[in-house]
Write an enzyme that holds these catalytic residues in place. Structure first.
Site, PDB file in Angstrom:
ATOM      1  N   ASP A  84      45.187  -9.997  27.984  1.00 17.06           N
ATOM      2  CA  ASP A  84      45.872  -9.435  29.151  1.00 17.06           C
ATOM      3  C   ASP A  84      47.243 -10.064  29.381  1.00 17.06           C
ATOM      4  OD1 ASP A  84      43.509  -7.933  29.689  1.00 17.06           O
ATOM      5  OD2 ASP A  84      42.641  -9.740  30.554  1.00 17.06           O
ATOM      6  N   LYS A 117      50.558  -7.297  26.140  1.00 23.51           N
ATOM      7  CA  LYS A 117      50.913  -6.949  24.751  1.00 23.51           C
ATOM      8  C   LYS A 117      51.248  -5.465  24.608  1.00 23.51           C
ATOM      9  CE  LYS A 117      46.977  -8.554  23.317  1.00 23.51           C
ATOM     10  NZ  LYS A 117      46.505  -9.189  24.558  1.00 23.51           N
ATOM     11  N   GLY A 152      42.126  -3.464  26.634  1.00 23.98           N
ATOM     12  CA  GLY A 152      42.695  -2.522  27.592  1.00 23.98           C
ATOM     13  C   GLY A 152      44.192  -2.696  27.568  1.00 23.98           C
ATOM     14  N   HIS A 153      44.911  -1.706  27.106  1.00 24.74           N
ATOM     15  CA  HIS A 153      46.366  -1.798  27.019  1.00 24.74           C
ATOM     16  C   HIS A 153      46.979  -0.803  27.991  1.00 24.74           C
ATOM     17  CE1 HIS A 153      46.121  -3.271  22.572  1.00 24.74           C
ATOM     18  NE2 HIS A 153      45.622  -4.112  23.434  1.00 24.74           N
ATOM     19  N   GLN A 184      43.117  -8.624  22.718  1.00 28.90           N
ATOM     20  CA  GLN A 184      42.595  -9.873  23.292  1.00 28.90           C
ATOM     21  C   GLN A 184      43.635 -11.016  23.174  1.00 28.90           C
ATOM     22  OE1 GLN A 184      40.023  -8.136  21.028  1.00 28.90           O
ATOM     23  NE2 GLN A 184      39.617  -7.010  22.880  1.00 28.90           N
TER      24      GLN A 184
HETATM   25  P1  IMP Z   1      33.434  -8.865  24.577  1.00 24.95           P
HETATM   26  O1  IMP Z   1      34.659  -8.809  23.759  1.00 24.95           O
HETATM   27  O2  IMP Z   1      33.165  -7.630  25.382  1.00 24.95           O
HETATM   28  O3  IMP Z   1      32.238  -9.315  23.785  1.00 24.95           O
HETATM   29  O4  IMP Z   1      33.648 -10.013  25.686  1.00 24.95           O
HETATM   30  C1  IMP Z   1      33.756 -11.401  25.343  1.00 24.95           C
HETATM   31  C2  IMP Z   1      34.766 -12.108  26.249  1.00 24.95           C
HETATM   32  O5  IMP Z   1      36.079 -11.647  25.923  1.00 24.95           O
HETATM   33  C3  IMP Z   1      34.585 -11.828  27.735  1.00 24.95           C
HETATM   34  O6  IMP Z   1      34.961 -12.976  28.477  1.00 24.95           O
HETATM   35  C4  IMP Z   1      35.567 -10.701  28.005  1.00 24.95           C
HETATM   36  O7  IMP Z   1      35.972 -10.660  29.356  1.00 24.95           O
HETATM   37  C5  IMP Z   1      36.706 -11.112  27.092  1.00 24.95           C
HETATM   38  N1  IMP Z   1      37.552  -9.983  26.660  1.00 24.95           N
HETATM   39  C6  IMP Z   1      37.256  -9.033  25.744  1.00 24.95           C
HETATM   40  N2  IMP Z   1      38.287  -8.177  25.589  1.00 24.95           N
HETATM   41  C7  IMP Z   1      39.252  -8.616  26.401  1.00 24.95           C
HETATM   42  C8  IMP Z   1      40.598  -8.167  26.658  1.00 24.95           C
HETATM   43  O8  IMP Z   1      41.097  -7.202  26.086  1.00 24.95           O
HETATM   44  N3  IMP Z   1      41.294  -8.890  27.570  1.00 24.95           N
HETATM   45  C9  IMP Z   1      40.800  -9.991  28.190  1.00 24.95           C
HETATM   46  N4  IMP Z   1      39.562 -10.449  27.976  1.00 24.95           N
HETATM   47  C10 IMP Z   1      38.800  -9.766  27.082  1.00 24.95           C
END
Ligand code: IMP
Length: 439
Positions: A13, A16, A40-41, A223
């Site tokens: 977040d 990007k 989420g972009h 991420q």
């Molecule tokens: P998962 O990727 O859904 O397995 O989540 C694992 C961890 O990564 C959690 O703490 C999510 O909140 C975090 N996470 C996954 N994708 C994002 C992203 O795009 N932005 C911020 N945090 C993310």
């Protein structure tokens, strides 16, 4: 360019999407290389706000080819919905290509994600529940379904049967008898395969040919480095590698092509989900930054935890990604604060540290050591736009100094500064901020 990688330096977040959209003007191809619909972009352009989970952020530029690489785990239902939404907004997905080797997220991955989170109790990661971890686990266990399997009924049935078999045992054991049936899944996913077939491509071959022809490729990280499976705050991480090197494995392009590595850092830090966060701000100041920065998850809507910028984290990211420059985002959000703090080290159990400890138990005890910097004024959107039009020298002096300070502390030039969500609220320098030597 020709091959540029954009990665997040924090916990995701960082903005990007905006940086990739801005740089896509000079790109021929934009490629996603890891993660899935957990990302989420948000891109604001042409008077519209678009939110993507799987589509690369170059999708709204008609001349740019957009690729979802083999390292991404793809939920076909989400992807088809995103394409429909995009087309309803007047854009086209004509230039989209999807790797035939990308793994597929199936409904049982989401059920497993929810079950694992529940069983972890206090140790829950706070995942996005998009089935990301279980899909990558199936990939590593050789139980995955790949996009090309969606085109062949027998192969799809065989792949789903072997994957679901072990999961049904677990679902039963934990009293969560799933409604999912192999034959139903085969039918639905063959249907998705039919609709996605025109997009399926050997994207490694396509990209290597494009690079040979001198076309400019932008690799879009999702991420961030500190939720990277290898380099993040394990186990509070996602299930893919989020660092620049993953652009090679996640697309089938040799690492020697990756010349420019841009790290995106937000002027402060945010984190969504569980895990240690040394510079986290509780109370009023944190609430103010969260509200002004609209720090709510694009994928889940969850309020993000927020805190000061942490240079221990950033310097770790500089090293594991091999950053060649940095893009500073959301600088406008800190405008008007009495002062701006930046963590330069930690105190852990009486010892000073300038490196991220490997153990989260240690990081949880880290007390940040702060440097205090002068804050810049709170400008209106119109004033920021005007400032950006005048280039780096048009920015408030204290913000210019913040960029110089970050460049000096990381030895990496901050050469893109974003002061608002729109494309024109961006300052892009050819090299680093004037007056900040890298040495
Ligand atoms: P998962 O990727 O859904 O397995 O989540 C694992 C961890 O990564 C959690 O703490 C999510 O909140 C975090 N996470 C996954 N994708 C994002 C992203 O795009 N932005 C911020 N945090 C993310």
């Amino acid at each position: 360019m020709p091959a540029t990688v954009v990665v997040g330096t924090q916990w995701g977040d960082e903005g990007k999407g905006k940086v990739v959209d801005f740089l896509a003007e000079r790109a021929d191809i934009v490629v996603r290389f890891h993660g899935g619909a957990n990302a989420g972009h948000t891109v604001k352009a042409l008077g519209k706000t678009l939110k993507f989970h799987l589509l690369p952020s170059g999708i709204i530029r008609p001349d740019v080819v957009n690729i979802i690489g083999n390292g991404v785990v793809v939920d076909p239902e989400t992807l088809l919905q995103e394409i429909e939404t995009l087309e309803a907004q007047g854009f086209s997905a004509r230039n989209l290509k999807l790797s035939d080797r990308a793994h597929v997220v199936l409904p049982y991955h989401k059920e497993m994600d929810a079950l694992e989170e529940k069983l972890k109790g206090a140790q829950a990661v706070g995942t996005t529940l998009r089935g990301i971890g279980p899909a990558y686990a199936d990939k590593a266990s050789r139980l995955g379904v790949r996009m090309h399997d969606l085109l062949e009924e027998d192969s799809l049935r065989e792949r789903i049967e072997s994957s679901l078999q072990t999961k049904q045992v677990l679902f039963r054991e934990f009293g969560k008898a799933t409604e999912l049936r192999v034959e139903n899944l085969v039918k639905v996913y063959l249907g998705y395969g039919k609709r996605l077939a025109p997009l399926l491509t050997d994207t490694s071959r396509y990209l290597n040919e494009a690079l040979r022809e001198g076309r400019r490729v932008l690799f879009e990280g999702a991420q961030g480095t500190h939720i990277c499976l290898d380099h993040g705050t394990y186990p509070f991480v996602t299930s893919s590698d989020c660092v620049a090197g993953a652009a090679s494995t996640g697309t089938g392009v040799g690492p020697a092509h990756l010349q420019t590595i841009i790290g995106v850092l937000k002027a402060y830090t945010s984190r969504v989900g569980s895990g240690p966060f040394p510079t986290e701000l509780q109370g009023e100041q944190g609430d103010r930054i969260r509200e002004k920065g609209e720090e709510y998850g694009t994928t889940t809507g969850r309020p993000r935890r927020v805190g000061w910028l942490d240079l221990v984290m950033i310097n770790h990211s500089v090293r594991v990604n091999g950053l060649t420059s940095m893009a500073l985002t959301k600088a406008d959000v800190l405008g008007g604060l009495p002062e701006v703090l930046v963590a330069t080290g930690y105190e852990v159990e009486g010892r000073t540290m300038e490196e991220m400890p490997a153990a989260v138990s240690k990081l949880s005890k880290a007390r940040p050591i702060y440097a205090t910097l002068e804050a810049w004024p709170d400008l209106s959107n119109e004033e920021w736009r005007k400032a950006a039009r005048n280039g780096f020298g048009g920015l408030p002096e204290a913000l210019q100094e913040y960029c110089r300070y970050l460049t000096r502390m990381t030895h990496v030039a901050v050469n893109l500064i974003s002061v608002g969500p729109e494309r024109q609220e961006t300052v892009h320098l050819e090299s680093g901020p004037p007056g900040a030597p890298l040495g």
